[in-house]
Structures are given as C-alpha cells and as structure tokens.
Design a protein around this motif. Structure first.
Motif, PDB file in Angstrom:
ATOM      1  N   ASN A  20     -43.246  -1.510  10.130  1.00 15.82           N
ATOM      2  CA  ASN A  20     -43.880  -1.179   8.859  1.00 15.82           C
ATOM      3  C   ASN A  20     -44.822   0.013   8.972  1.00 15.82           C
ATOM      4  O   ASN A  20     -45.453   0.394   7.994  1.00 15.82           O
ATOM      5  CB  ASN A  20     -44.658  -2.388   8.334  1.00 15.82           C
ATOM      6  CG  ASN A  20     -43.749  -3.407   7.668  1.00 15.82           C
ATOM      7  OD1 ASN A  20     -42.600  -3.112   7.383  1.00 15.82           O
ATOM      8  ND2 ASN A  20     -44.260  -4.589   7.433  1.00 15.82           N
ATOM      9  N   LYS A  21     -44.956   0.552  10.170  1.00 16.81           N
ATOM     10  CA  LYS A  21     -45.865   1.664  10.438  1.00 16.81           C
ATOM     11  C   LYS A  21     -47.278   1.348   9.964  1.00 16.81           C
ATOM     12  O   LYS A  21     -47.958   2.161   9.334  1.00 16.81           O
ATOM     13  CB  LYS A  21     -45.365   2.952   9.773  1.00 16.81           C
ATOM     14  CG  LYS A  21     -44.019   3.399  10.319  1.00 16.81           C
ATOM     15  CD  LYS A  21     -43.709   4.822   9.897  1.00 16.81           C
ATOM     16  CE  LYS A  21     -42.425   5.323  10.492  1.00 16.81           C
ATOM     17  NZ  LYS A  21     -41.244   4.510  10.076  1.00 16.81           N
ATOM     18  N   LEU A  22     -47.708   0.144  10.233  1.00 17.29           N
ATOM     19  CA  LEU A  22     -49.085  -0.255   9.957  1.00 17.29           C
ATOM     20  C   LEU A  22     -49.725  -0.597  11.296  1.00 17.29           C
ATOM     21  O   LEU A  22     -49.021  -1.021  12.190  1.00 17.29           O
ATOM     22  CB  LEU A  22     -49.127  -1.467   9.021  1.00 17.29           C
ATOM     23  CG  LEU A  22     -48.649  -1.249   7.588  1.00 17.29           C
ATOM     24  CD1 LEU A  22     -48.625  -2.571   6.846  1.00 17.29           C
ATOM     25  CD2 LEU A  22     -49.513  -0.252   6.849  1.00 17.29           C
ATOM     26  N   PRO A  23     -51.020  -0.443  11.486  1.00 17.54           N
ATOM     27  CA  PRO A  23     -51.996   0.031  10.517  1.00 17.54           C
ATOM     28  C   PRO A  23     -51.860   1.525  10.206  1.00 17.54           C
ATOM     29  O   PRO A  23     -51.536   2.314  11.099  1.00 17.54           O
ATOM     30  CB  PRO A  23     -53.341  -0.258  11.193  1.00 17.54           C
ATOM     31  CG  PRO A  23     -53.050  -0.505  12.617  1.00 17.54           C
ATOM     32  CD  PRO A  23     -51.617  -0.855  12.742  1.00 17.54           C
ATOM     33  N   GLY A  75     -61.021  -3.413   4.613  1.00 14.98           N
ATOM     34  CA  GLY A  75     -60.036  -2.339   4.715  1.00 14.98           C
ATOM     35  C   GLY A  75     -59.487  -2.183   6.124  1.00 14.98           C
ATOM     36  O   GLY A  75     -58.289  -2.038   6.328  1.00 14.98           O
ATOM     37  N   VAL A  76     -60.387  -2.252   7.094  1.00 16.51           N
ATOM     38  CA  VAL A  76     -59.941  -2.104   8.483  1.00 16.51           C
ATOM     39  C   VAL A  76     -58.982  -3.232   8.846  1.00 16.51           C
ATOM     40  O   VAL A  76     -57.905  -3.007   9.390  1.00 16.51           O
ATOM     41  CB  VAL A  76     -61.158  -2.090   9.441  1.00 16.51           C
ATOM     42  CG1 VAL A  76     -60.701  -2.250  10.882  1.00 16.51           C
ATOM     43  CG2 VAL A  76     -61.944  -0.803   9.272  1.00 16.51           C
ATOM     44  N   PHE A  77     -59.358  -4.473   8.492  1.00 15.82           N
ATOM     45  CA  PHE A  77     -58.521  -5.604   8.883  1.00 15.82           C
ATOM     46  C   PHE A  77     -57.269  -5.738   8.013  1.00 15.82           C
ATOM     47  O   PHE A  77     -56.321  -6.409   8.406  1.00 15.82           O
ATOM     48  CB  PHE A  77     -59.340  -6.899   8.889  1.00 15.82           C
ATOM     49  CG  PHE A  77     -60.278  -6.961  10.052  1.00 15.82           C
ATOM     50  CD1 PHE A  77     -59.799  -7.223  11.329  1.00 15.82           C
ATOM     51  CD2 PHE A  77     -61.627  -6.704   9.896  1.00 15.82           C
ATOM     52  CE1 PHE A  77     -60.653  -7.259  12.418  1.00 15.82           C
ATOM     53  CE2 PHE A  77     -62.498  -6.729  10.978  1.00 15.82           C
ATOM     54  CZ  PHE A  77     -62.011  -7.007  12.239  1.00 15.82           C
ATOM     55  N   ALA A  78     -57.267  -5.113   6.830  1.00 10.85           N
ATOM     56  CA  ALA A  78     -56.065  -5.159   5.999  1.00 10.85           C
ATOM     57  C   ALA A  78     -55.004  -4.195   6.517  1.00 10.85           C
ATOM     58  O   ALA A  78     -53.875  -4.176   6.019  1.00 10.85           O
ATOM     59  CB  ALA A  78     -56.405  -4.836   4.551  1.00 10.85           C
ATOM     60  N   LEU A  79     -55.354  -3.368   7.509  1.00 11.24           N
ATOM     61  CA  LEU A  79     -54.405  -2.484   8.199  1.00 11.24           C
ATOM     62  C   LEU A  79     -53.750  -1.469   7.271  1.00 11.24           C
ATOM     63  O   LEU A  79     -52.717  -0.897   7.607  1.00 11.24           O
ATOM     64  CB  LEU A  79     -53.282  -3.285   8.891  1.00 11.24           C
ATOM     65  CG  LEU A  79     -53.651  -4.459   9.801  1.00 11.24           C
ATOM     66  CD1 LEU A  79     -52.378  -5.109  10.323  1.00 11.24           C
ATOM     67  CD2 LEU A  79     -54.520  -4.005  10.956  1.00 11.24           C
ATOM     68  N   GLY A  80     -54.306  -1.245   6.076  1.00 11.61           N
ATOM     69  CA  GLY A  80     -53.669  -0.308   5.151  1.00 11.61           C
ATOM     70  C   GLY A  80     -52.521  -0.938   4.384  1.00 11.61           C
ATOM     71  O   GLY A  80     -51.648  -0.237   3.879  1.00 11.61           O
ATOM     72  N   TRP A  81     -52.524  -2.253   4.280  1.00  7.19           N
ATOM     73  CA  TRP A  81     -51.477  -2.963   3.531  1.00  7.19           C
ATOM     74  C   TRP A  81     -51.454  -2.471   2.079  1.00  7.19           C
ATOM     75  O   TRP A  81     -52.481  -2.373   1.429  1.00  7.19           O
ATOM     76  CB  TRP A  81     -51.753  -4.466   3.572  1.00  7.19           C
ATOM     77  CG  TRP A  81     -50.725  -5.261   2.820  1.00  7.19           C
ATOM     78  CD1 TRP A  81     -50.832  -5.726   1.553  1.00  7.19           C
ATOM     79  CD2 TRP A  81     -49.444  -5.660   3.299  1.00  7.19           C
ATOM     80  NE1 TRP A  81     -49.687  -6.403   1.215  1.00  7.19           N
ATOM     81  CE2 TRP A  81     -48.818  -6.375   2.256  1.00  7.19           C
ATOM     82  CE3 TRP A  81     -48.755  -5.482   4.506  1.00  7.19           C
ATOM     83  CZ2 TRP A  81     -47.547  -6.916   2.388  1.00  7.19           C
ATOM     84  CZ3 TRP A  81     -47.494  -6.019   4.634  1.00  7.19           C
ATOM     85  CH2 TRP A  81     -46.892  -6.727   3.592  1.00  7.19           C
ATOM     86  N   ARG A  82     -50.258  -2.133   1.561  1.00  2.57           N
ATOM     87  CA  ARG A  82     -50.191  -1.647   0.194  1.00  2.57           C
ATOM     88  C   ARG A  82     -49.153  -2.362  -0.651  1.00  2.57           C
ATOM     89  O   ARG A  82     -48.837  -1.934  -1.748  1.00  2.57           O
ATOM     90  CB  ARG A  82     -49.988  -0.132   0.186  1.00  2.57           C
ATOM     91  CG  ARG A  82     -48.798   0.364   0.993  1.00  2.57           C
ATOM     92  CD  ARG A  82     -48.782   1.904   1.022  1.00  2.57           C
ATOM     93  NE  ARG A  82     -47.536   2.413   1.535  1.00  2.57           N
ATOM     94  CZ  ARG A  82     -47.281   2.611   2.834  1.00  2.57           C
ATOM     95  NH1 ARG A  82     -48.204   2.338   3.731  1.00  2.57           N
ATOM     96  NH2 ARG A  82     -46.117   3.067   3.221  1.00  2.57           N
TER      97      ARG A  82
END
Lengths: 182, 470
Positions: free
Chosen positions: A126-129, B217-224
């Motif tokens: 998913n290329k996360l983070p 935000g940091v722990f959400a890893l940039g989830w969108r």
C-alpha cells in the motif's frame, strides 16, 4: 509551493459523493469512459469498488505463504542446528534430532513469519506510511474518514482533460467537484 | 427502519426485537456520523470524566505497588515469595496462566468470530483485543521475574549467539512457551494496530488540537481510505484472522504442556490441552464482561454494546464453562479409573486435603453457578452478570491454584510434603498486575477509540449498497 515549477499543476480532479452507491456508480462509469489513473476513497471498505476500479488480485496471500514457509523452515532449522550440530545434549536418552519436540516451536515460528509477512507486506504494497499525499489538500477530504465518498481522476491519465473530465464528474451527481493541488 | 438494518452477510443481524427474541447488534437510527461522533467523542473530548480520574487513580496506586514489589524482588531475590520446595511454582505460574487465559477471549472475538462472520463481534473486538495485549503483558512478567534476574535469563530463553555458545533446550515445554507467548503477543499487537489505523485516520481528521492531529497523524501512517488500500487491507485482516485462529488454540495448549508433559499426578493428563483452551476462553469472556458492563454504562454505549452482546457473551461462558466442568469430571474419573495410587491420592487430597475449600469453591463457581446462565432472566440482568463475571474470574484463578499447588505440595514422596502459603509480596505482585492491567485499560479508553469505528460503520444501514452495480 516550492516545487510548483517542476511538478504538474494539478494532481487531478476530485468528486465528492454522499453515499457508497453514487461512488460505485460513478467509478463504474469512469472506467467505461476509459479512465484508468483514478482512485476511490471511502470511510468503509466497499467490495464493489474492486470490480469498478478493475483492481488486480493482490499478491498478499502469496507473500503470507512465503512468510509462513520461511518462518517454519527457519524455526525448524534453528532447532536442528542448535540441538544437533552446535550444542548436542543428551536429554533422557533421546536422539539429538528428536523431531516431535521441535514441532511446537516450528508451528509458532510459522505463524510468526506469516503474520509478519501479512503486516509488513500489506503496508509495503500500500506504500504506507506516506507522510504526504495531494488528496489531503482538499479541505472536504477530511470527511473521507467519516461519512463521505470521493473519486479522484488523476491528471496522469491519458484521457484526462481539465474541462472534459470536470464535466464528466459533474454529470455523476456529486456533492461537488474540486481540483486537487499536487 | 428495522428491515433496512439487515446486512448482506447476516440477515438476522439487524432485526429489531419485535417478532424475534434476538436484540439487534446496534440500536436502530444510527448512521456513519452518529457512530463516529459517539466513539471519537470519548477520545476527542476536552473534558475527561471525573470518574475516569477516580478509577485511574486507584488502578495507578496498584501499579505503584507493583513497581515497589519488583524493586524489592530484584534487590532481595525471589525468596520474598512463598514458593519453595516442593511447591516451586505457585503464584508466579498461577497468575501467568490466569492472565494468558484472559487474553484468549480477545483473540477469539477478533479472529475466530470474524472467520465465522459473527457480526456481533464488531462492537466488542477492539477493547477485547486491547485486553488481550494488556493481559499478555501482565502474564509475561511472572515467569520473567521468577527467573530472579531476567537480564541474565535471556540466553536460555531466547536463541541468540552468546559468548558461552549455549543454546536453549528445545525439548522443554518451557521454551515452547516462550515462543508461543512471544508470538502470541506479537501477532496480537499487529492485529490490533492494523485494526486501529483507519480509526486513527478518523481521529486525525477530526481532532481540533494540532498536537493530537500530529500524533494521530503519525500513527495513522497517512491512511486515506483508498479503495486499493482497503482491498489489500481487508485481505490482510482476513489472513491475520486465519493465522491467529490456530495460534490462539496453540498458545494455551502449549501452556498446558508445561504441566501435561511432566510426570506429576494432577498434571500428567491428556485432557489438559482442550480443558485449558476452554478454560482460557471462559475466563477471558468473563473479563470481557467485567470490562464491558461498566464501559457501556459509564460511556453510555448501550446502543453499540447491546443486550445481544451481553447474551452472546453469557452463552459463550456457559458453553466453555461446561467444557471446563467436564474437565473436572474427567480428572476425577481418571484418578479412579487409572487405579494408580498416586493419581487417586492426588484427587482425594484435592477434595478433602488442606486446600479442599478452594477446590469446592471452584466447583461451586465453575460447574454449578454458571448453570444460572441458562435462564433468560439472569442473562437480562446486567448488574447480576457483572457480579457473576467477577466470580468466574475468581473461580478460574482458584482452578489454577488447585492444579498447581495441590499437585506439587504432596507428590510421590511423603517425606517431602509441605504446605504452601503465599506471602504478602505474592499478593502485592498479583494485585499490582491487576493495577497495571487496569491502568493501561483506562489510558486506552481515554486516548484510543475503544470500539472499532470503521467496522461499526459497516453495520449501519447506510453502509448497504442499494443498486445493482454489476
């Protein structure tokens, strides 16, 4: 923005929808229209989008299988090597390679390998983070994690045309269409 | 409204009480927003309820007691505990097994019930998984501290190249246990964190304080919420559930091997693995009940943790409790049927010896008291269920006490028989871990969504697609 001169001026166009039905319908029509570089965003997983976006089968199960095999082989290998080669010890007259005793740990390392592969593999694929993504530039997108549904057609799509694409999206009965800054 | 609540996977899930005796998994009238508001509101509120501070203060006091005990233990050694030959294992292993067992319900709810598409798991899985993690943390402390100096014990617990070129003894169930528990802790953490990410993204998007937004935000890893991400996410979640299912069964099986692989009467029994696993799930559901009842009351979550959940948890306790009771009968039967004098005496000693009062208490709780769960009037009485769940916690602790202490204190050689009495430090350490567990749980409720928001959204009517998109 500092890099504005180099990057494209637009990441894409974003349409906001009130419900999952509208998003799935719009995504289906966009695919039929020939758009490929697009993504849908929703606060819940929607199975129908897999088909609407023509998403390929994920390689994750294969990775998990590999992780499990590696974990199991690693665990058994460690036991064999440490109990037979590196540090052979006579315990109650059992053979050094007393394999039934090695099964529980092999099982646990198999599980550990598979679980780590599922976890790391999923985030990596998913290329996360990912610390930055253009979709967050649209203020309305904050509701993508609560109750709104979004379709973004990206400017890299060969069929993308600033005006034609906007017209197409507006025809899908969205709440609104906005530009996504890169 | 009622017919709109049903779900593609489970036609009965959303049915209201009229016509059917099964209450709904979520009260009618909820949508994406109301679910998110309610659950995120508990975390994002600026006003922490005064009761939270009160509860946390008590829990934290016991956590400080734990710190004191560990300090004393490291300075003076494990002689401050009551266990000594012949009872070399006592509170340390009793509490270890008790805590590990409690953890099992969290994994059962999050993994096994997911595979069986039991939709009611959705509103209780998050805090049950948190309970698992905290319980495993408490459990792991006991064997580690029983080594006296854990920093020196590491070379025979974990295989790593050390300067003495020694390796762990892989033929010992105790090493299997190290692998089982550490794998269990790791996989539970991965599962829990994976489930949290979309909810952390929601908190990131809703938090007003910039600091909170940064941290979430940091722990959400940039989830969108991308469809591509969801696609792999759902696959990973399912795979983790599939992996965790045999794992959770293996963990208490291996814990039971610690006993069953030995030759001691009272331990050396083939019933142990299923008996331990059932006991683990039974005690774990009791702890979920103990936590869920106050949680739903004080945070007004009756709409999400409905009577359906309370009923189902009670029924799981009834079934697993009866498996445990079968285990007791089986132990007594084989003590007689084996015609082995040591086995026979072990059972007689349990029933009439110095610890008989504990044995009969556990029979009273785990075999007789749970028969109350047959009655719907009992299952409807939440306050009573809370009290009964506390009794089950006690009953399962007593079971481990009986298994461990009565088997050890009078074994083959009467000249080595002795009576075991715990010291005040044994109790300090035990209550201290309860303090640690509750402190972590209070912090969890305050700073993380205690119910899985994104999963709750999937069970409201809004989540159901109307049209045919194929």
């Amino acid at each position: 923005m500092a890099h504005e001169h180099a990057a494209p001026t637009l990441h894409g166009l974003m349409a906001e929808f009130e419900n999952a039905d509208a998003l799935v319908a719009a995504t289906n029509r966009a695919r039929l229209e020939g758009y490929r570089h697009m993504d849908a965003y929703s606060p819940i997983p929607i199975e129908e989008l897999t088909e609407a976006l023509a998403l390929p089968r994920t390689r994750l199960p294969m990775l998990v299988l590999l992780g499990g095999i590696l974990g199991g082989a690693g665990g058994y290998g460690l036991e064999y090597w440490s109990q037979v080669i590196a540090y052979p010890l006579n315990v109650g007259g059992r053979p050094f390679h007393s394999w039934p005793h090695f099964i529980p740990v092999t099982f646990e390392t198999t599980v550990l390998g598979a679980a780590l592969a599922a976890f790391v593999g999923m985030w990596a694929l998913n290329k996360l983070p990912m610390p930055y993504h253009p979709v967050f530039n649209v203020p309305a997108f904050a509701r993508a994690s609560v109750d709104r549904f979004f379709l973004v057609i990206e400017s890299t799509d060969p069929r993308f045309d600033r005006h034609a694409t906007q017209k197409f999206l507006e025809a899908q009965h969205p709440v609104g269409v906005s530009e996504v800054a890169p | 409204m009622a017919e709109a609540l049903d779900h593609p996977h489970d036609p009965l899930a959303g049915m209201s009480t009229d016509g059917l005796r099964t209450p709904a998994v979520i009260a009618p009238g909820h949508d994406f927003n109301s679910v998110t508001d309610k659950i995120a509101g508990i975390v994002l509120t600026k006003r922490t309820p005064i009761g939270w501070f009160f509860g946390f203060a008590i829990a934290f006091a016991f956590l400080l007691l734990l710190n004191l005990t560990i300090g004393k233990l490291l300075l003076e050694g494990i002689g401050i505990w009551g266990n000594n030959v012949p009872v070399g294992w006592a509170f340390d292993i009793i509490n270890f097994v008790w805590w590990i067992g409690i953890g099992h319900a969290g994994t059962l709810i999050s993994a096994i019930l997911l595979l069986f598409r039991q939709q009611w798991r959705t509103s209780i899985n998050r805090f049950a998984e948190a309970m698992t993690l905290f319980a495993v943390a408490c459990a792991a402390m006991f064997p580690l501290l029983h080594t006296g100096r854990p920093w020196l014990a590491i070379y025979w617990l974990f295989p790593y190249p050390n300067s003495m070129t020694l390796w762990p003894q892989f033929r010992s169930p105790l090493i299997w246990d190290v692998f089982a528990v550490s794998t269990y802790g790791t996989v539970s953490l991965l599962f829990w964190f994976t489930g949290l990410v979309p909810d952390l993204a929601t908190l990131r998007d809703r938090a007003e304080s910039p600091v909170a937004r940064k941290i979430f935000g940091v722990f959400a890893l940039g989830w969108r919420g991308s469809a591509r991400h969801w696609h792999r996410y759902e696959m990973a979640y399912l795979l983790l559930a599939g992996i965790s299912t045999p794992l959770v069964l293996s963990v208490h099986t291996i814990v039971s091997f610690d006993f069953a692989v030995s030759v001691l009467p009272g331990w050396h029994a083939t019933i142990f693995p299923p008996y331990f696993v059932a006991g683990a799930i039974y005690s774990g559901f009791a702890m979920v009940m103990t936590l869920a009842v106050p949680l739903r009351k004080f945070y007004h979550l009756e709409d999400f943790i409905t009577m359906r959940h309370i009923h189902n948890m009670t029924k799981v306790m009834l079934v697993t409790g009866m498996i445990v009771a079968y285990g007791y009968v089986n132990e007594a039967f084989f003590a007689w049927y084996s015609a082995n004098p040591y086995e026979g005496y072990m059972m007689l000693n349990r029933m009439t010896g110095p610890y008989a009062v504990f044995y009969w208490s556990l029979i009273l709780i785990n075999a007789l008291m749970i028969q109350l769960f047959w009655f719907r009037r009992v299952r409807d009485n939440v306050a009573l269920l809370f009290v009964l769940s506390l009794f089950v916690n006690v009953g399962m602790w007593l079971e481990r006490f009986i298994i461990i202490v009565t088997s050890l204190h009078r074994d083959f050689l009467p000249s080595s028989w002795d009576i075991y009495t715990p010291t005040r430090w044994d109790f300090a350490m035990f209550t201290g871990t309860i303090g640690l567990f509750l402190s972590l749980f209070f912090l969890f409720i305050r700073f993380l969504p205690a119910l899985a928001m994104f999963e709750m959204r999937t069970i409201v009517p809004e989540a159901k697609l109307q049209g045919d998109h194929h």
